[in-house]
Design a protein around this motif. Structure first.
Motif, short mmCIF file in Angstrom:
data_model
loop_
_atom_site.label_atom_id
_atom_site.label_comp_id
_atom_site.label_asym_id
_atom_site.label_seq_id
_atom_site.Cartn_x
_atom_site.Cartn_y
_atom_site.Cartn_z
N LEU A 129 0.92 -1.24 0.08
CA LEU A 129 -0.21 0.20 0.04
C LEU A 129 0.92 1.30 0.07
CD1 LEU A 129 -2.72 -1.04 2.67
CD2 LEU A 129 -3.18 -0.48 -0.08
N ASN A 130 2.23 1.15 0.19
CA ASN A 130 3.02 2.44 0.20
C ASN A 130 3.51 2.80 -1.22
OD1 ASN A 130 3.28 3.30 2.65
ND2 ASN A 130 3.92 1.07 3.44
N GLN A 131 2.97 2.25 -2.35
CA GLN A 131 3.43 2.65 -3.81
C GLN A 131 2.28 3.50 -4.22
OE1 GLN A 131 3.34 -0.94 -6.51
NE2 GLN A 131 2.41 -1.93 -4.79
N LYS A 132 2.76 4.21 -5.49
CA LYS A 132 1.93 5.01 -6.14
C LYS A 132 0.77 4.37 -7.01
CE LYS A 132 5.10 8.97 -5.70
NZ LYS A 132 6.12 9.70 -6.16
N PHE A 133 -0.13 4.93 -7.16
CA PHE A 133 -1.25 4.40 -7.89
C PHE A 133 -0.81 4.16 -9.43
CE2 PHE A 133 -5.11 4.77 -10.39
CZ PHE A 133 -5.84 3.81 -9.94
N GLY A 134 -0.01 5.06 -9.87
CA GLY A 134 0.11 5.02 -11.50
C GLY A 134 1.32 3.75 -11.47
N LYS A 135 1.69 3.33 -10.49
CA LYS A 135 2.66 2.10 -10.87
C LYS A 135 2.36 0.91 -10.66
CE LYS A 135 6.68 4.78 -10.51
NZ LYS A 135 7.69 4.94 -11.79
N LEU A 136 0.84 0.92 -10.48
CA LEU A 136 0.07 -0.46 -10.42
C LEU A 136 0.23 -1.25 -11.62
CD1 LEU A 136 -2.71 0.17 -7.81
CD2 LEU A 136 -0.42 -0.78 -7.28
N GLY A 185 5.52 -13.53 -9.42
CA GLY A 185 6.20 -12.25 -10.09
C GLY A 185 5.18 -11.10 -9.84
N SER A 186 5.53 -9.96 -10.13
CA SER A 186 4.56 -8.83 -9.98
C SER A 186 3.63 -8.61 -11.06
CB SER A 186 5.50 -7.51 -9.65
OG SER A 186 6.10 -7.28 -10.98
N TYR A 187 2.65 -8.26 -10.85
CA TYR A 187 1.59 -8.01 -12.03
C TYR A 187 2.13 -7.19 -13.16
CZ TYR A 187 -2.59 -10.24 -10.19
OH TYR A 187 -3.43 -11.19 -9.89
#
Lengths: 291, 291
Positions: free
Chosen positions: A122-129, B289-291
């Motif tokens: 949850l500590n990442q930025k939305f655009g990186k998902l 891995g990561s999505y």
């Protein structure tokens, strides 16, 4: 108990009628499957319900109050859709706090537990998902807001089988912990058949079916056997589809069988599933629009 | 009969190992399901096989010839992926003619018959297609090229249930009319379980399973009953997952049962499906891995 009612809603884009005089009622404490072909008008309906787009005519009411421009009623609904409402640069934790301000509450404990189960930081930025985790984050938010009506538009698109199964089981768990209303639009009909209590089928902008799953499944009958016997036995019944494999014919009946007529020894009566019913009914009605 | 072999292929993006020493053989005349979680490396593998991206090490051979930069071998393969290779301004009919020039053949009769069945107008421009029809057009091209190896990456993503069923039945039909090799990567495992003859599961860049569906399903056993009896009976067997519902426990076994041990009267042995097997096996191995 809150009631959400769609009253005579119509919507056209240009000359294309997407929804034609739709009337429906969603009761609190149920899980609805909103089923329809691509282009049938499901997303348009969900967007009209949540006041994101305007109907050409008709209204949406919650407990007899019109929801249009009605912040207190709109605050009781949450729509998770493919469209992203968040800033790419915002951290997920910030989005959750902002949502809490808007909705006057947020189940942080549930959100954090779901994030752990799905393996989402949850500590990442939305655009990186990635695409999958973009959906997963929006699902987590949808399950954690205190709204009474949660509308999910294609919630599992792009999720792998493990994450779909995890989502279905978490949905059942949170629904049992805090009953509210879910309206789930999905193309993976068989996968939600055991989860939804009620089904609304939309086709070509009309309501095709609006019934409980229990009641639907008691009407699904497959009749298998030699063609002549099968056709004879189902003559006059509501046959919605047929399949022929060499000498064996299957007629699919939606509705009551004729209990006065004896079933021939060569004929077997069984049942069939919700996805098959959907395919037959929407094939009869024709393609509900363009993709 | 042509043979496509992947020999010790590895690929990293930056410090992330996507594929680690993958070796596989695809035989002509089979339909393979290429299964893996999001991020497991399926798309990377398909792109390496068709020479769209380069492996860091390892090679892909068709009939003992390296396919890299090998136009005649590459012309025997066709990859349908999410990435669009066509110009938005081109008419679908033009794209079909261009494909014919590249592949030295194109089954126009099949393409037109499929377009009619899916309700797709071939006289429109590629860029005008909706998401669903974009997939459908690319599927039609993939089925109409004369290539021996057809690789389909998430072919039914976003298709409604009717179009998915139509695609599956047309795939079986064209495969029976002209046997060739299909490699289908999909998250809708249960839907393809009756179509594929062989399954390759990839997890965390490794081959987790590479077997015929027939052989896999004979190894899937569910053992249900009172916890103690179930655990006792499955002790020493390859238990890959468990479920508990009040007093009833289910242990899922992948492999042989112990035929020397009698099955207690309170215990029932059944089977379980391919999607469940996939979920259990990849959960054991961890997220690939990561999505």
């Amino acid at each position: 108990m809150s009631l959400l009612s769609i009253d005579h809603v119509s919507k056209a884009f240009g000359s294309h009628n997407v929804l034609s005089d739709i009337s429906l009622t969603f009761e609190e404490g149920k899980i609805y499957g909103l089923l329809g072909r691509n282009g049938a008008g499901k997303s348009t309906l969900l967007n009209i319900i949540t006041d994101r787009i305007f109907a050409n005519s008709g209204e949406v009411h919650m407990d007899s109050e019109n929801v249009a421009d009605n912040d207190s009623k709109l605050g009781m609904m949450y729509l998770m859709s493919e469209v992203d409402l968040y800033n790419d640069g915002d951290k997920l934790t910030k989005i959750m706090k902002d949502t809490e301000l808007l909705y006057g509450g947020f189940d942080h404990e549930l959100a954090e537990s779901l994030a752990t189960k799905f393996g989402l930081d949850l500590n990442q930025k939305f655009g990186k998902l990635s695409t999958g985790y973009n959906s997963i984050f929006k699902l987590i938010v949808a399950l954690s807001v205190p709204a009474k009506f949660i509308l999910l538009d294609e919630p599992v698109l792009g999720l792998d089988a493990n994450h779909r199964e995890l989502f279905y089981s978490e949905l059942i768990q949170t629904f049992s912990d805090r009953p509210r209303t879910f309206i789930i639009s999905t193309h993976l009909i068989e996968e939600v058949a055991n989860i939804v209590s009620d089904v609304v089928m939309i086709d070509m902008g009309h309501v095709l079916l609006d019934q409980s799953v229990e009641s639907i499944l008691t009407k699904n009958h497959s009749v298998v056997g030699p063609s002549e016997e099968v056709d004879q036995y189902t003559n006059g019944l509501n046959v919605i589809g047929s399949e022929q494999m060499s000498n064996l014919k299957t007629n699919y009946v939606f509705g009551n069988l004729n209990d006065d007529r004896p079933i021939p020894d060569t004929v077997q009566v069984g049942s069939f599933d919700l996805q098959k019913l959907f395919i037959f009914l929407t094939n009869i009605q024709g393609n509900g629009g363009s993709y």
